[in-house]
Design a protein around this motif. Structure first.
Motif, short mmCIF file in Angstrom:
data_model
loop_
_atom_site.label_atom_id
_atom_site.label_comp_id
_atom_site.label_asym_id
_atom_site.label_seq_id
_atom_site.Cartn_x
_atom_site.Cartn_y
_atom_site.Cartn_z
N LYS A 68 -30.85 24.76 19.12
CA LYS A 68 -29.72 23.92 19.55
C LYS A 68 -28.75 23.75 18.39
O LYS A 68 -27.53 23.87 18.54
CB LYS A 68 -30.21 22.55 20.01
N ARG A 69 -29.31 23.47 17.21
CA ARG A 69 -28.46 23.26 16.03
C ARG A 69 -27.77 24.55 15.60
O ARG A 69 -26.60 24.54 15.21
CB ARG A 69 -29.28 22.67 14.90
N GLN A 72 -19.11 26.29 15.81
CA GLN A 72 -18.26 25.57 14.86
C GLN A 72 -17.72 26.47 13.76
O GLN A 72 -16.59 26.27 13.29
CB GLN A 72 -19.05 24.42 14.22
N LYS A 73 -18.49 27.47 13.36
CA LYS A 73 -18.17 28.20 12.13
C LYS A 73 -17.89 29.69 12.27
O LYS A 73 -17.63 30.36 11.28
CB LYS A 73 -19.29 27.99 11.11
N THR A 74 -17.96 30.23 13.49
CA THR A 74 -17.67 31.65 13.65
C THR A 74 -16.47 31.85 14.58
O THR A 74 -16.18 31.00 15.41
CB THR A 74 -18.88 32.44 14.21
N THR A 75 -15.82 32.97 14.41
CA THR A 75 -14.62 33.25 15.22
C THR A 75 -14.94 33.87 16.57
O THR A 75 -14.11 33.89 17.46
CB THR A 75 -13.67 34.19 14.46
N LEU A 118 -21.16 36.55 6.80
CA LEU A 118 -21.82 35.62 7.73
C LEU A 118 -23.31 35.47 7.43
O LEU A 118 -23.98 34.61 8.01
CB LEU A 118 -21.63 36.13 9.16
N ALA A 119 -23.83 36.24 6.49
CA ALA A 119 -25.27 36.28 6.24
C ALA A 119 -25.87 34.93 5.86
O ALA A 119 -27.04 34.66 6.12
CB ALA A 119 -25.58 37.31 5.16
N TYR A 120 -25.06 34.06 5.27
CA TYR A 120 -25.57 32.75 4.84
C TYR A 120 -26.11 31.94 6.01
O TYR A 120 -27.05 31.16 5.85
CB TYR A 120 -24.46 31.95 4.14
N LEU A 121 -25.52 32.13 7.19
CA LEU A 121 -25.89 31.30 8.34
C LEU A 121 -27.28 31.65 8.89
O LEU A 121 -28.14 30.77 9.01
CB LEU A 121 -24.82 31.39 9.43
N PRO A 122 -27.55 32.92 9.22
CA PRO A 122 -28.92 33.23 9.66
C PRO A 122 -29.95 32.96 8.57
O PRO A 122 -31.05 32.48 8.87
CB PRO A 122 -28.85 34.72 10.03
N LYS A 123 -29.60 33.24 7.31
CA LYS A 123 -30.55 33.00 6.21
C LYS A 123 -30.96 31.53 6.17
O LYS A 123 -32.13 31.19 5.97
CB LYS A 123 -29.93 33.41 4.87
N LYS A 124 -29.99 30.66 6.36
CA LYS A 124 -30.24 29.22 6.34
C LYS A 124 -31.27 28.82 7.39
O LYS A 124 -32.23 28.10 7.09
CB LYS A 124 -28.92 28.48 6.59
#
Length: 215
Positions: free
Chosen positions: A27-28, A35-38, A97-103
């Motif tokens: 969900k998050r 919120q953060k991708t185009t 964008l790699a930071y997002l899945p890594k997180k």
């Protein structure tokens, strides 16, 4: 976007309300993706995510390959069905964008089982000796046929391949499509349906999923 989401939102909501709830981490992740991708529509989404999770659990997958990570939503869904010793390798080339899945991978209970690589899928498939029991492809559509040809030698009898977006917003109904991606998707669907080494079905879920099993 799914057919019902676009043409009958009430039906889409009905389907979601009668489908198992997604885990809180998803969900998050879904919220942050919007919120953060185009291009947040590229995310697998609620219904498709639950389908991926159930299919992975049914297969009790030991070695999964995902081509096209995006923000990692589908990756985490697929990881739900991994055996205790299993792993999922997920490939993408979007460094920004790699930071997002890594997180979210690091936060998840499957962190030790996810191998996220910023690597070209064709290069990976040409060099790996691994055999996969589940391959999910949701990346650049113009390479779908080439991906399928490369994947064939990386699976065994009973292995499953899943291609996303194979209805391509209905464009596959165009008799003489001008868009290359549409041409390639039509070629892929035709190729799979005629390959006697596989059994297949196209599911009209979201933008179309081509489910393939090697005999």
């Amino acid at each position: 976007m799914s057919f019902f989401e676009e043409n009958c939102p009430k039906m889409d909501r009905y389907l979601e309300s009668h489908t198992s709830a997604e885990p809180d981490i998803l969900k998050r992740l879904r919220k942050e993706t919007f919120q953060k991708t185009t291009q947040p529509h590229m995310i697998s989404g609620y219904l498709q995510g639950r389908f991926l999770a159930i299919l992975s659990k049914m297969l009790q997958a030991r070695n999964i390959l995902e081509i096209g990570t995006f923000t990692g939503y589908a990756t985490l869904c697929l990881a739900e069905g991994l055996s205790k010793e299993g792993k999922i390798t997920t490939l993408d080339i979007n460094e920004e964008l790699a930071y997002l899945p890594k997180k979210y991978f690091q936060e998840s209970e499957f962190s030790s089982q996810i191998d996220f690589q910023l690597k070209d899928a064709k290069a990976f498939l040409n060099n790996t000796e691994e055999i996969f029991d589940f391959v999910f492809v949701d990346a650049d559509k113009e390479n779908y046929v080439e991906y399928f040809n490369l994947i064939k030698s990386k699976i065994k009898s009973g292995s499953v391949i899943l291609f996303d977006n194979v209805l391509w917003y209905g464009k596959v109904l165009e008799e003489h499509p001008k868009q290359k991606s549409t041409q390639i998707i039509k070629e892929l669907n035709e190729m799979i349906s005629k390959d006697e080494n596989f059994e297949n079905v196209i599911l009209p879920l979201r933008d179309g999923l081509h489910l393939i099993r090697k005999k």
